[in-house]
Design a protein around this motif. Sequence first.
Motif, mmCIF file in Angstrom:
data_model
loop_
_atom_site.group_PDB
_atom_site.id
_atom_site.type_symbol
_atom_site.label_atom_id
_atom_site.label_comp_id
_atom_site.label_asym_id
_atom_site.label_seq_id
_atom_site.Cartn_x
_atom_site.Cartn_y
_atom_site.Cartn_z
ATOM 1 N N ALA A 26 6.395 16.378 2.793
ATOM 2 C CA ALA A 26 5.146 15.848 3.459
ATOM 3 C C ALA A 26 4.911 14.364 3.525
ATOM 4 C CB ALA A 26 3.903 16.690 2.689
ATOM 5 N N PRO A 27 4.429 13.654 4.404
ATOM 6 C CA PRO A 27 4.201 12.418 4.364
ATOM 7 C C PRO A 27 3.259 11.512 3.450
ATOM 8 C CG PRO A 27 3.170 13.047 6.195
ATOM 9 C CD PRO A 27 3.730 14.317 5.594
ATOM 10 N N PHE A 28 3.895 11.317 2.162
ATOM 11 C CA PHE A 28 2.841 10.836 1.134
ATOM 12 C C PHE A 28 2.511 9.412 1.114
ATOM 13 C CE2 PHE A 28 4.010 14.893 -0.661
ATOM 14 C CZ PHE A 28 2.446 15.599 -0.926
ATOM 15 N N GLY A 29 2.979 8.758 2.388
ATOM 16 C CA GLY A 29 2.970 7.284 2.171
ATOM 17 C C GLY A 29 1.493 6.720 2.147
ATOM 18 N N GLY A 30 1.127 5.810 1.385
ATOM 19 C CA GLY A 30 -0.061 5.150 1.385
ATOM 20 C C GLY A 30 -1.124 5.931 0.599
ATOM 21 N N VAL A 31 -0.860 7.034 -0.111
ATOM 22 C CA VAL A 31 -1.608 7.624 -1.070
ATOM 23 C C VAL A 31 -1.466 7.232 -2.512
ATOM 24 C CG1 VAL A 31 -1.865 9.956 -2.216
ATOM 25 C CG2 VAL A 31 -1.454 9.843 0.143
ATOM 26 N N VAL A 32 -2.333 6.420 -3.267
ATOM 27 C CA VAL A 32 -2.282 6.129 -4.641
ATOM 28 C C VAL A 32 -3.515 6.866 -5.200
ATOM 29 C CG1 VAL A 32 -1.404 3.864 -3.693
ATOM 30 C CG2 VAL A 32 -4.060 4.256 -3.810
ATOM 31 N N ASN A 33 -3.569 6.565 -6.436
ATOM 32 C CA ASN A 33 -4.474 7.053 -7.543
ATOM 33 C C ASN A 33 -5.566 6.219 -7.510
ATOM 34 O OD1 ASN A 33 -5.960 8.181 -9.490
ATOM 35 N ND2 ASN A 33 -4.479 8.366 -10.873
ATOM 36 N N SER A 87 -11.164 3.304 -9.385
ATOM 37 C CA SER A 87 -11.765 2.556 -8.341
ATOM 38 C C SER A 87 -13.397 3.513 -8.144
ATOM 39 C CB SER A 87 -10.974 2.232 -7.123
ATOM 40 O OG SER A 87 -9.907 1.415 -7.360
ATOM 41 N N LEU A 88 -12.795 4.623 -7.919
ATOM 42 C CA LEU A 88 -14.087 5.643 -7.618
ATOM 43 C C LEU A 88 -15.214 5.679 -8.820
ATOM 44 C CD1 LEU A 88 -12.201 8.536 -5.879
ATOM 45 C CD2 LEU A 88 -13.466 6.874 -4.765
ATOM 46 N N HIS A 89 -14.627 5.449 -9.950
ATOM 47 C CA HIS A 89 -15.575 5.786 -11.371
ATOM 48 C C HIS A 89 -16.120 4.286 -11.109
ATOM 49 C CE1 HIS A 89 -16.683 6.192 -15.317
ATOM 50 N NE2 HIS A 89 -16.402 4.923 -15.690
ATOM 51 N N LEU A 103 -10.531 -1.446 -2.074
ATOM 52 C CA LEU A 103 -10.918 -0.567 -0.834
ATOM 53 C C LEU A 103 -9.835 -0.262 0.242
ATOM 54 C CD1 LEU A 103 -14.252 -2.897 -0.292
ATOM 55 C CD2 LEU A 103 -14.195 -0.631 -0.968
ATOM 56 N N LEU A 104 -8.831 -1.180 0.276
ATOM 57 C CA LEU A 104 -7.681 -0.994 1.104
ATOM 58 C C LEU A 104 -6.933 0.173 0.885
ATOM 59 C CD1 LEU A 104 -6.147 -1.636 3.712
ATOM 60 C CD2 LEU A 104 -4.810 -3.373 2.326
ATOM 61 N N ASP A 105 -6.671 0.483 -0.646
ATOM 62 C CA ASP A 105 -6.231 1.584 -1.357
ATOM 63 C C ASP A 105 -6.972 2.568 -0.640
ATOM 64 O OD1 ASP A 105 -4.187 -0.245 -2.191
ATOM 65 O OD2 ASP A 105 -4.908 -0.069 -4.326
ATOM 66 N N ILE A 106 -8.255 2.882 -0.981
ATOM 67 C CA ILE A 106 -8.924 3.832 -0.833
ATOM 68 C C ILE A 106 -8.965 4.252 0.710
ATOM 69 C CG2 ILE A 106 -11.556 4.640 -0.605
ATOM 70 C CD1 ILE A 106 -12.000 2.910 -2.980
ATOM 71 N N ALA A 107 -8.912 3.296 1.512
ATOM 72 C CA ALA A 107 -8.786 3.848 3.181
ATOM 73 C C ALA A 107 -7.226 4.179 3.368
ATOM 74 C CB ALA A 107 -8.887 2.323 3.703
ATOM 75 N N VAL A 112 -11.666 15.279 -5.471
ATOM 76 C CA VAL A 112 -11.187 16.296 -4.943
ATOM 77 C C VAL A 112 -10.033 16.559 -4.419
ATOM 78 C CG1 VAL A 112 -11.456 18.899 -3.748
ATOM 79 C CG2 VAL A 112 -13.445 17.998 -5.212
ATOM 80 N N ASP A 113 -9.775 15.485 -3.267
ATOM 81 C CA ASP A 113 -8.803 15.195 -2.569
ATOM 82 C C ASP A 113 -7.536 14.735 -3.365
ATOM 83 O OD1 ASP A 113 -10.241 15.988 -0.098
ATOM 84 O OD2 ASP A 113 -10.665 13.894 0.368
ATOM 85 N N LEU A 114 -7.975 13.981 -4.286
ATOM 86 C CA LEU A 114 -6.862 13.420 -5.256
ATOM 87 C C LEU A 114 -6.065 14.433 -6.106
ATOM 88 C CD1 LEU A 114 -8.383 10.252 -6.776
ATOM 89 C CD2 LEU A 114 -6.665 10.431 -5.213
#
Length: 785
Positions: free
Chosen positions: A63-70, A74-76, A89-93, A267-269
Amino acid sequence: MDNKILATLEYPKIINRLLQHAATSLGQERVEALRPATELEEVKQRLQATDEAYKADRLKGSAPFGGVVNIAASLHRARIGGMLNSAELLDIATTVRGARRVKRHVIQLHEDDAIPLLAALAGQISESKSLEDEIMDCINEHAEVMDSASAALAAIRRELRQGEGRIREKLEQMIRSSSVQKMLQDAIITQRNDRYVIPVKQEYRSHFGGIVHDQSGSGATLFIEPEAMVTMNNKLRELRAGEQREIEKILQILTSKVAEYEDELLVDLDLLGQLDFAFAKARLGHELKGTLPRMNDRGFLKIKRGRHPLIAPEAVVPLDVELGNNYTTIIVTGPNTGGKTVSLKTIGLLSLMAMSGLFVPAEDGSQLCVFDAIYADIGDEQSIEQSLSTFSSHLTNIIRILTSMTPKSLVLLDELGAGTDPAEGSALAVAMLEHIHRTGCRMVATTHYSELKAYAYNRAGVINASMEFDVQTLSPTYRLLVGVPGRSNAFAIAERLGLSKDIIDHARGEVSDEDMRVEHMIASLEADRIQAERDRKAAEQLRREIEAQRSKLEEQQRRFDEQREKLLEKAGEEGRQAVAKATREAEEIIADLRKLAMAEGASVKEHKLIEAKRKLDEAAPKQQARKRPASIPAPQKIEAGDEVVVHSFNQKGHVVEMSGKEALVQLGIMKMKVSLDDLELVHRKQSKTQQPQQAATLKRTRDDQVRSELDLRGANLDEALIEVDRFMDEAFLANIGQIYIIHGKGTGVLRTGISDYLRKHRHVKSYRLGNYGEGGNGVTVAELK
């Protein structure tokens, strides 16, 4: 599961290899937290996820996991009211975008080939497209807030650029002045503390007005803001402060938006971590050439050609072992360096891997068990700090195992009873084995003590095993032999190394008769096993050959059935057409008779009725039977060289040789065996000078396989037409209804020439170019009459 035992069985090394296959930090966190499960249903679910990811990775890649970070931190911070910077914010997007790509990839895979567990996980991912768009509309890929983020920011930056342009223009006019140039170190414009300055020589400081913002390391150059530029630089500073306030305002708005999506994104994470974890396990399975084990919770193990995953594939020796069915305890005896410890670790490590949801490096059909715990006492754990000997260290560990084990445990003991007096050590080993065996748990133990061979031989549910040793090469083969106790091989090794025969004979005399009988019994068992292994391999080879032959025969039968069905369908259609034609003609004749009767009243002439009946007879379809004409006289004696007629083919030929009641007849370019009853003599054999010239020899019997396709690629047109002519005769005589002529695409010369030939051939009913899947324009398909 005890971390010490996991380390003993080298489980952390498997975790480290699995970490290398995780694409995100989310997956890595799950890998680091992985521990063997002790519930069958949980293990099966873990293995199902790995199996589905293994299938998906094999078919379409990971699966293409590129761009996905923990982005959990930041959410907290967004939830508690902190302001996120543009990079966060860019990491979230990018994470939202990556989650959407992963979801669509997995759902698409599920539509092509069912992977229900992974599809269920992916289906729960929220796409959050509006949040991604809002962030990407304000922040570019370099984590910079863009002018388009707000009208106010665009206006401030426009004014900033204009102000900077005016300052530069004025400074450039200044440094081009000849009176100023002599005071400058370099004719350049630079910045200090976000203010535009020019480099002035130290000696002209008193002649040059303005504010000094910096100086060079040597002190020879001063960076001075001219007095005329102070007001303009102050204006720029005010604009930059306004720009920063506007950027913070934009970031705060975006942070508030992120806080609204916190629950969905958390949940997505979690879901992305589970998916990355599953694909990491699948990639490790590919690397180890692993297979999906069958799991049970009834204490049964059956490892087929299992390999230790940390030993190089070219060096590892596969392990075959079964435990928990006819016997629950295996006692492995034999000398050191034979591979006993590796066998123990392989059994334990493969069990831990399966319980963790990992594929195991073994053949398909291997079965493993879900144990409530695995206990191991392997290696020398002597502790100087605790003043414990090797024996004390082992015994302390075994006591801990004895107090913790249950009937659903797996116990692995290496060199049981070692490190003390042999007599006492062997007695203690037997006592501990008996206690563990009575508990009902599964156990594999290794030992040097020969007394344990007798214990395993006499005890129900316990079986001997040993590591194979090649006396010819004086080296172990590292193969586990279940059912055969180990031999010392000391005398054989000594003899091979050249020790005097007298000394060896004397040593044999020192061994008791009972021990010698045991050694001879073991040697006999080993010889029988070797022979049985050879017989098994021969039987396996024979089975494979029979299976291949059966598959070939089944394929031939299938083709025969297909051809027969086609011929029956063709014959039925021709019959229906003939009956329909006869019916139409009969109806026309009857109509003519009625018209004739009406025209001539009741009296129809006899000769007209006879004529009508003749037409009816001609309209009826006739069965074409190739039979020997009744008028032909009794068969004459036929000899080699005679010219004959073959009635079944209605063709003339020459007899090549006689064979009992059959003759080998040359029909054109073909030779066939034909019954003498099917032949009629035309001319006696001619002289040798008049023998017909035979163009080619193609010997056929009823048992020959007839091809339905001819490959002409690489041949020129003349050669091809000769081959086609021979192939057409063969196919016609074998009653093949459809043939394939492979000529390739090329320049089209072969295709055109073959089409012209088929159009004129008397046996061709129709022909066409191949359809999709048949070869297209590179193949011509002909239907034969």
